[in-house]
Design a protein around this motif. Structure first.
Motif, mmCIF file in Angstrom:
data_model
loop_
_atom_site.group_PDB
_atom_site.id
_atom_site.type_symbol
_atom_site.label_atom_id
_atom_site.label_comp_id
_atom_site.label_asym_id
_atom_site.label_seq_id
_atom_site.Cartn_x
_atom_site.Cartn_y
_atom_site.Cartn_z
ATOM 1 N N LYS A 197 0.838 -1.203 0.000
ATOM 2 C CA LYS A 197 0.000 0.000 0.000
ATOM 3 C C LYS A 197 0.871 1.251 0.000
ATOM 4 N N ILE A 217 1.124 -0.812 -6.641
ATOM 5 C CA ILE A 217 0.622 0.328 -5.865
ATOM 6 C C ILE A 217 -0.039 1.351 -6.777
ATOM 7 N N HIS A 256 -4.050 1.985 -6.481
ATOM 8 C CA HIS A 256 -4.299 3.244 -5.766
ATOM 9 C C HIS A 256 -4.123 4.408 -6.746
#
Length: 498
Positions: A166, A189, A193
């Motif tokens: 994350k 990542i 995200h």
């Protein structure tokens, strides 16, 4: 131009150079030097207008205007002088040498292939993926030995998907090779995200990743790979250390460790751990953070990874089979690991995945936990991707889809939601768990567990293709030879000591 087109263009030229005796590895290394010089020059022009880290005398404009013997001499002096610089320049150019035999071919690579592209305006995906493609082709040239630094990308992607990094988490590979794990973690990542803040993106590029690589030439390729993918900020500092990871505890701790340590038993150094035993070697290193002394590099890497993890940090480590069952220090380390960490998952890998022949490997997933009187490992879940599975590097290569079931059953979001696919009524299920009490009661606390029937042993009609059988036999013989070599080395050392 697409990454595939760039790779094809650059790689086709290597076939010309092979007639001069240049290996694939040499070619990729020469490309690394020249690409760096070209991009350093591009960054000095609009819209970047950045000062160059390369002294003007050795910069791209001086190189491109020379020809013939003058070009050869200038290129050689460029490599020598930049190798004496500090920082990123020194890392990429240290011990660099001109491997070209023909000035005309060097000139063609510089003028026709590299100078005609504007590498800086390409997205990091395009130029980074192009370089990755070259590294993969290099790894396929097994005679050069480059494959030992290259983990199959589908396996890397599955390991990263399982660990699920994350934003804000720090990620380390203490045996990073050409940087495959770090780059796959970055891709994960970014993809998962997409709405990161400006500060999170800056942290991702400049403060998330750290690698360590022992071999200078491989570290050079890794540095270039990271830079092309935009890791390390403006390129003045790359998160890469050249040296022996096992030499000492670096003091830094990370949220995630992803690594495939080098195969082979012997370590170039001896680690003296808390058990106090010492094996005779040329160099002795004291590691109070290690549970046991051993010359087995993979067992030492397991201990090193445990040290590098923050509390509740998670690790995924590729290990050969002997790490699961070896006695002595191996048993000590497994018992300690099961007690002090949550060793929750083992992926049994099929043969035929690695460029190093004769390798039977696994991926061990564990989380570091605080000190406790009771063991942290409650259940070890095992996925068997080996039994009745046959892969080869060329004709039947492992794909990411072959690991889909494992990643789904892994349940990265919540390990408590796992459910076995094996039962007495479903004996072909590849996913089952074992309780801690069962593991610790096994001889030497062996984690070498399997339950599926090998179809080829039951029914001759189910035998694999002859080519696959031959490849497996060769792999087993080479693995046995390697073990005999290690025994011979140990016997030789014993005779010398006596």
């Amino acid at each position: 131009m697409t990454p595939a087109a760039i790779v094809s263009k650059l790689w086709n030229f290597c076939n010309v150079l092979r007639d001069d005796g240049m290996s694939y590895g040499d070619y990729v290394e020469q490309l690394t030097y020249l690409l760096f010089l070209k991009m350093a020059d591009e960054r000095t022009k609009p819209p970047y207008n950045q000062p160059s880290s390369v002294p003007a005398e050795w910069a791209w404009p001086n190189l491109i205007k020379k020809d013939g013997d003058e070009l050869f001499d200038h290129y050689r002096h460029t490599l020598e002088n930049l190798g004496n610089e500090k920082g990123l320049l020194g890392l990429i150019f240290t011990k660099s040498q001109n491997k070209f035999q023909d000035p005309a071919k060097l000139r063609r690579l510089i003028v026709d292939l590299i100078d005609k592209e504007n590498w800086s305006v390409m997205s990091a995906d395009v130029k980074g993926d192009a370089y990755e493609g070259l590294l993969e082709k290099n790894a396929q040239d097994t005679k050069s030995g480059a494959g030992q630094y290259f983990t199959p990308r589908p396996l890397i992607q599955a390991m990263v998907d399982a660990v699920a990094p994350k934003p804000g988490e720090t990620i380390c590979d203490p045996a990073c090779g050409t940087g495959g794990f770090l780059l796959a973690a970055q891709d994960y990542i970014v993809q998962h995200h997409p709405h990161m803040t400006k500060d999170e993106l800056k942290q991702l590029k400049e403060g998330t990743f750290q690698g360590c690589e022992l071999v200078q030439s491989t570290a050079r390729l890794c540095a270039m790979n990271l830079m092309l993918h935009g890791i390390g900020g403006n390129g003045s500092r790359l998160p890469l250390t050249v040296g022996d990871s096992l030499a000492a505890d670096p003091g830094d701790r990370y949220d995630i460790i992803l690594t495939n340590p080098p195969f082979g038993k012997k370590s170039s150094t001896t680690i003296v751990a808390e058990d106090g035993r010492v094996a005779k070697e040329k160099e002795i290193i004291e590691r109070d953070d290690f549970w046991a002394t051993t010359s087995n590099k993979q067992l030492n890497f397991i201990q090193h990874v445990k040290t590098l993890l923050k509390q509740n940090g998670r690790a995924a480590v590729v290990v050969p089979d002997n790490v699961l069952f070896e006695g002595g220090a191996g048993e000590t380390i497994r018992r300690k690991l099961l007690h002090e960490c949550n060793v929750h998952t083992l992926l049994r890998l099929p043969t035929g995945l690695f460029y190093a022949q004769g390798v039977k490997a696994n991926v061990l997933f564990f989380d570091r936990k605080p000190a406790s009187e009771t063991p942290w490992t409650k259940k070890l879940w095992i996925y068997d991707l080996r039994t009745n599975m046959h892969f080869t590097l060329k004709t039947n290569a492992l794909g990411r889809s072959d690991l889909d079931e494992f990643v789904t059953l892994y349940h990265a979001g919540n390990l408590r939601q796992r459910a076995t696919t094996w039962s007495e009524d479903s004996p072909s299920g590849r996913w089952r768990c074992y309780d801690y009490a069962d593991l610790i009661a096994r001889d030497k606390a062996s984690l070498d567990l399997f339950w599926l029937k090998d179809d080829s042993l039951e029914d001759s009609d189910n035998l694999p293709e002859p080519s696959l059988l031959a490849a497996e036999i060769v792999a087993d013989l080479e693995a046995a030879l390697e073990q005999f070599r290690l025994i011979a080395e140990d016997l030789g050392e014993s005779e010398l000591e006596s």
